[in-house]
Design a protein around this motif. Structure first.
Motif, PDB file in Angstrom:
ATOM      1  N   ALA A  96      63.508  25.503  11.200  1.00 54.27           N
ATOM      2  CA  ALA A  96      62.372  26.175  10.796  1.00 54.27           C
ATOM      3  C   ALA A  96      61.945  25.657   9.265  1.00 54.27           C
ATOM      4  CB  ALA A  96      62.478  27.852  10.895  1.00 54.27           C
ATOM      5  N   GLN A  97      62.732  24.865   8.727  1.00 51.04           N
ATOM      6  CA  GLN A  97      62.453  24.354   7.565  1.00 51.04           C
ATOM      7  C   GLN A  97      61.054  24.056   7.114  1.00 51.04           C
ATOM      8  OE1 GLN A  97      64.906  24.610   4.690  1.00 51.04           O
ATOM      9  NE2 GLN A  97      65.436  26.263   6.157  1.00 51.04           N
ATOM     10  N   LEU A  98      60.642  24.081   5.867  1.00 52.71           N
ATOM     11  CA  LEU A  98      59.438  23.284   5.633  1.00 52.71           C
ATOM     12  C   LEU A  98      59.304  22.042   5.089  1.00 52.71           C
ATOM     13  CD1 LEU A  98      57.722  26.572   4.275  1.00 52.71           C
ATOM     14  CD2 LEU A  98      57.313  25.539   6.612  1.00 52.71           C
ATOM     15  N   TYR A  99      60.561  21.583   5.175  1.00 48.91           N
ATOM     16  CA  TYR A  99      61.029  20.309   4.819  1.00 48.91           C
ATOM     17  C   TYR A  99      61.470  19.556   6.074  1.00 48.91           C
ATOM     18  CZ  TYR A  99      63.299  16.347   2.081  1.00 48.91           C
ATOM     19  OH  TYR A  99      63.815  15.316   1.588  1.00 48.91           O
ATOM     20  N   ALA A 100      60.813  18.137   6.375  1.00 46.74           N
ATOM     21  CA  ALA A 100      61.022  17.511   7.538  1.00 46.74           C
ATOM     22  C   ALA A 100      62.326  16.582   7.570  1.00 46.74           C
ATOM     23  CB  ALA A 100      60.036  16.883   7.742  1.00 46.74           C
ATOM     24  N   ALA A 101      62.961  16.267   6.346  1.00 51.36           N
ATOM     25  CA  ALA A 101      64.007  15.307   6.353  1.00 51.36           C
ATOM     26  C   ALA A 101      65.358  15.835   6.222  1.00 51.36           C
ATOM     27  CB  ALA A 101      63.705  14.004   5.371  1.00 51.36           C
ATOM     28  N   TRP A 102      65.728  16.114   7.352  1.00 49.99           N
ATOM     29  CA  TRP A 102      67.396  16.830   7.556  1.00 49.99           C
ATOM     30  C   TRP A 102      67.763  16.310   8.880  1.00 49.99           C
ATOM     31  CZ3 TRP A 102      67.474  19.531  11.976  1.00 49.99           C
ATOM     32  CH2 TRP A 102      66.437  19.967  12.581  1.00 49.99           C
ATOM     33  N   GLU A 103      69.091  16.415   8.638  1.00 50.68           N
ATOM     34  CA  GLU A 103      69.877  16.132   9.987  1.00 50.68           C
ATOM     35  C   GLU A 103      70.843  17.573   9.957  1.00 50.68           C
ATOM     36  OE1 GLU A 103      72.635  13.000  10.472  1.00 50.68           O
ATOM     37  OE2 GLU A 103      73.440  13.463   8.453  1.00 50.68           O
ATOM     38  N   ILE A 104      71.541  18.057  10.995  1.00 51.96           N
ATOM     39  CA  ILE A 104      72.800  18.945  11.079  1.00 51.96           C
ATOM     40  C   ILE A 104      73.760  18.168  11.443  1.00 51.96           C
ATOM     41  CG2 ILE A 104      73.588  20.957  12.386  1.00 51.96           C
ATOM     42  CD1 ILE A 104      70.746  22.000  12.735  1.00 51.96           C
ATOM     43  N   VAL A 105      74.967  18.289  10.709  1.00 50.85           N
ATOM     44  CA  VAL A 105      76.114  17.701  11.167  1.00 50.85           C
ATOM     45  C   VAL A 105      77.170  18.968  11.680  1.00 50.85           C
ATOM     46  CG1 VAL A 105      78.169  16.499  10.508  1.00 50.85           C
ATOM     47  CG2 VAL A 105      75.859  15.962   9.445  1.00 50.85           C
ATOM     48  N   LEU A 106      77.087  19.192  12.886  1.00 50.19           N
ATOM     49  CA  LEU A 106      77.830  20.413  13.400  1.00 50.19           C
ATOM     50  C   LEU A 106      79.295  19.882  14.056  1.00 50.19           C
ATOM     51  CD1 LEU A 106      76.086  22.940  15.952  1.00 50.19           C
ATOM     52  CD2 LEU A 106      78.634  22.476  16.072  1.00 50.19           C
ATOM     53  N   VAL A 107      80.269  20.609  13.385  1.00 49.17           N
ATOM     54  CA  VAL A 107      81.502  20.708  13.818  1.00 49.17           C
ATOM     55  C   VAL A 107      82.082  21.666  14.511  1.00 49.17           C
ATOM     56  CG1 VAL A 107      83.811  19.830  13.025  1.00 49.17           C
ATOM     57  CG2 VAL A 107      81.851  18.820  11.985  1.00 49.17           C
ATOM     58  N   ASP A 108      82.532  21.365  15.756  1.00 47.73           N
ATOM     59  CA  ASP A 108      82.974  22.598  16.517  1.00 47.73           C
ATOM     60  C   ASP A 108      84.577  22.428  16.602  1.00 47.73           C
ATOM     61  OD1 ASP A 108      83.934  24.240  18.343  1.00 47.73           O
ATOM     62  OD2 ASP A 108      83.252  23.513  20.161  1.00 47.73           O
ATOM     63  N   ASP A 109      85.040  23.611  15.712  1.00 45.60           N
ATOM     64  CA  ASP A 109      86.442  23.531  15.385  1.00 45.60           C
ATOM     65  C   ASP A 109      87.380  24.149  16.508  1.00 45.60           C
ATOM     66  OD1 ASP A 109      88.652  23.428  13.697  1.00 45.60           O
ATOM     67  OD2 ASP A 109      88.493  25.530  13.065  1.00 45.60           O
ATOM     68  N   GLY A 110      87.372  23.364  17.825  1.00 44.17           N
ATOM     69  CA  GLY A 110      88.173  23.722  18.725  1.00 44.17           C
ATOM     70  C   GLY A 110      87.631  25.005  19.475  1.00 44.17           C
ATOM     71  N   SER A 111      86.529  25.402  19.575  1.00 43.21           N
ATOM     72  CA  SER A 111      85.981  26.804  20.282  1.00 43.21           C
ATOM     73  C   SER A 111      86.695  26.771  21.743  1.00 43.21           C
ATOM     74  CB  SER A 111      84.692  26.633  20.272  1.00 43.21           C
ATOM     75  OG  SER A 111      84.066  26.818  18.835  1.00 43.21           O
ATOM     76  N   THR A 112      86.780  28.207  22.235  1.00 45.87           N
ATOM     77  CA  THR A 112      87.339  28.439  23.452  1.00 45.87           C
ATOM     78  C   THR A 112      86.408  29.185  24.514  1.00 45.87           C
ATOM     79  OG1 THR A 112      88.670  30.290  22.590  1.00 45.87           O
ATOM     80  CG2 THR A 112      89.784  28.068  22.510  1.00 45.87           C
ATOM     81  N   ASP A 113      85.306  29.394  23.453  1.00 42.88           N
ATOM     82  CA  ASP A 113      84.053  30.156  24.314  1.00 42.88           C
ATOM     83  C   ASP A 113      83.017  29.279  24.787  1.00 42.88           C
ATOM     84  OD1 ASP A 113      83.032  29.452  21.947  1.00 42.88           O
ATOM     85  OD2 ASP A 113      82.219  31.546  21.423  1.00 42.88           O
ATOM     86  N   ASP A 114      81.923  29.630  24.746  1.00 48.51           N
ATOM     87  CA  ASP A 114      80.782  28.737  25.407  1.00 48.51           C
ATOM     88  C   ASP A 114      80.164  27.846  24.163  1.00 48.51           C
ATOM     89  OD1 ASP A 114      81.171  29.826  27.954  1.00 48.51           O
ATOM     90  OD2 ASP A 114      79.765  31.297  27.652  1.00 48.51           O
ATOM     91  N   THR A 115      80.844  27.716  23.104  1.00 46.59           N
ATOM     92  CA  THR A 115      80.217  27.036  22.151  1.00 46.59           C
ATOM     93  C   THR A 115      80.241  25.680  22.593  1.00 46.59           C
ATOM     94  OG1 THR A 115      81.157  28.571  20.260  1.00 46.59           O
ATOM     95  CG2 THR A 115      80.519  26.150  19.725  1.00 46.59           C
ATOM     96  N   PRO A 116      81.042  24.993  23.269  1.00 49.64           N
ATOM     97  CA  PRO A 116      80.628  23.357  23.615  1.00 49.64           C
ATOM     98  C   PRO A 116      79.424  23.241  24.547  1.00 49.64           C
ATOM     99  CG  PRO A 116      82.991  23.906  23.732  1.00 49.64           C
ATOM    100  CD  PRO A 116      82.301  25.156  23.645  1.00 49.64           C
ATOM    101  N   ALA A 117      79.379  24.309  25.385  1.00 52.03           N
ATOM    102  CA  ALA A 117      78.138  24.147  26.455  1.00 52.03           C
ATOM    103  C   ALA A 117      76.806  24.368  25.362  1.00 52.03           C
ATOM    104  CB  ALA A 117      78.062  25.091  27.442  1.00 52.03           C
ATOM    105  N   VAL A 118      76.899  25.426  24.470  1.00 55.44           N
ATOM    106  CA  VAL A 118      75.536  25.671  23.617  1.00 55.44           C
ATOM    107  C   VAL A 118      75.295  24.409  22.754  1.00 55.44           C
ATOM    108  CG1 VAL A 118      74.965  26.951  21.649  1.00 55.44           C
ATOM    109  CG2 VAL A 118      76.072  28.170  23.771  1.00 55.44           C
ATOM    110  N   VAL A 119      76.231  23.931  22.469  1.00 52.57           N
ATOM    111  CA  VAL A 119      75.856  22.687  21.478  1.00 52.57           C
ATOM    112  C   VAL A 119      75.560  21.536  22.256  1.00 52.57           C
ATOM    113  CG1 VAL A 119      77.245  21.043  19.961  1.00 52.57           C
ATOM    114  CG2 VAL A 119      77.923  23.318  19.701  1.00 52.57           C
ATOM    115  N   GLU A 120      76.030  21.163  23.521  1.00 54.76           N
ATOM    116  CA  GLU A 120      75.238  20.258  24.331  1.00 54.76           C
ATOM    117  C   GLU A 120      73.810  20.690  24.679  1.00 54.76           C
ATOM    118  OE1 GLU A 120      76.428  16.989  25.299  1.00 54.76           O
ATOM    119  OE2 GLU A 120      78.066  17.705  23.886  1.00 54.76           O
ATOM    120  N   ASP A 121      73.854  21.640  24.975  1.00 54.53           N
ATOM    121  CA  ASP A 121      72.194  22.163  25.138  1.00 54.53           C
ATOM    122  C   ASP A 121      71.265  21.759  23.770  1.00 54.53           C
ATOM    123  OD1 ASP A 121      72.774  22.858  27.618  1.00 54.53           O
ATOM    124  OD2 ASP A 121      72.620  24.757  27.327  1.00 54.53           O
TER     125      ASP A 121
END
Length: 302
Positions: A96-121
């Protein structure tokens, strides 16, 4: 009789102070009593808070209408662990940022819940240019941030925790500030805390409050001045790394590292909305005292 007793006590106090520190001690004690009775310190804090809020409104209003050229890529470092329900909200605040030039570097620190599936989606929806996703063995949030820094492509680095949300103008404010001040390598802004009582686990019920602290090296040696989500810096700084022995207070340690040789820019802008109602918060955990002493020792080292 009561008046006589009070007068006697005051004379004894004055005599003790004079013997230990002379007239300066007596004067200082009297001034402190006067300030307390008049509420001067509280008034000063309120005035400073109003000044910060006014400055933030002014700068934010200017940034909102400003045209930026160039528009450098900003990498948003976002570690996560077992926050499948909260992660989409944090990611949405970057989208939702009003600045367009960005990337997210998301690191999943070994989650054991549904986080991997959420990240893939999220990755399928956003694409690899917008969302880099890395999955690592559990090593703690500081190690996860280091993994993200190693993969970041942007010339500027910002941060976000998975239970907080970013103000829509924050990345534009970061790009604007670094463009205005090419001499600056590090900056931090303010945060809005939902309930200050819950921060230190002392109940709940306070209204949201705004916090922006002026840079003070002596104060930084004993206490943190900026939340992780309020810090931004240029990529490639030698001290831009996290102490992986820390479970929490990585933001304080990072700010100490980055500002040891040169002061940061204090940017009057809201960086993020800090939430205290999320489950499994790191703040105030079992290693809090040990982590605090570790960072303070380093901060106070010559």
């Amino acid at each position: 009789m009561n008046r006589l007793r009070r007068l006697t006590q005051r004379l004894r106090t004055a005599w003790t102070l004079w013997r230990s520190g002379g007239s300066a001690a007596v004067t200082g004690h009297a001034a402190a009593l006067l300030r307390t009775r008049l509420g001067v310190d509280e008034l000063q804090q309120r005035v400073q808070g109003m000044t910060s809020a006014l400055s933030t409104w002014t700068i934010t209003s200017w940034i909102e209408q400003a045209t930026l050229d160039p528009t450098p890529l900003i990498s948003v470092v976002l570690p996560t662990h077992n926050r499948a329900a909260l992660l989409p909200r944090a990611v949405a605040s970057v989208r939702a940022q009003l600045y367009a030039a960005w990337e997210i570097v998301l690191v999943d620190d070994g989650s054991t819940d549904d986080t991997p599936a959420v990240v893939e989606d999220l990755r399928a929806e956003m694409g690899p240019d917008r969302l880099q996703s890395i999955r690592v063995r559990p090593g703690g949030v500081c190690a996860a941030r280091n993994h993200a820094l190693a993969s970041a492509k942007g010339s500027l680095i910002a941060y976000l925790d998975d239970d907080n949300t970013m103000h829509p103008l924050w990345l534009k404010a970061v790009a604007w500030a670094f463009a205005q001040r090419p001499d600056v390598d590090v900056l931090y802004g303010g945060i809005v805390v939902d309930d200050l009582l819950r921060v230190n686990r002392r109940g709940s019920g306070m209204l949201p409050s705004y916090h922006l602290y002026q840079f003070d090296r002596d104060r930084l040696a004993s206490n943190n001045l900026a939340d992780m989500g309020a810090i931004a810096h240029r990529r490639g700084l030698a001290e831009a790394r996290f102490d992986e022995n820390l479970r929490e207070m990585g933001d304080w340690d990072l700010l100490v590292r980055l500002t040891r040789e040169k002061a940061p820019l204090v940017l009057p802008a809201i960086a993020c909305f800090y939430r205290t109602d999320s489950p499994n918060r790191l703040s105030g955990g079992p290693t809090a005292k040990v982590d605090y002493l570790r960072v303070r020792t380093k901060a106070q080292a010559p």
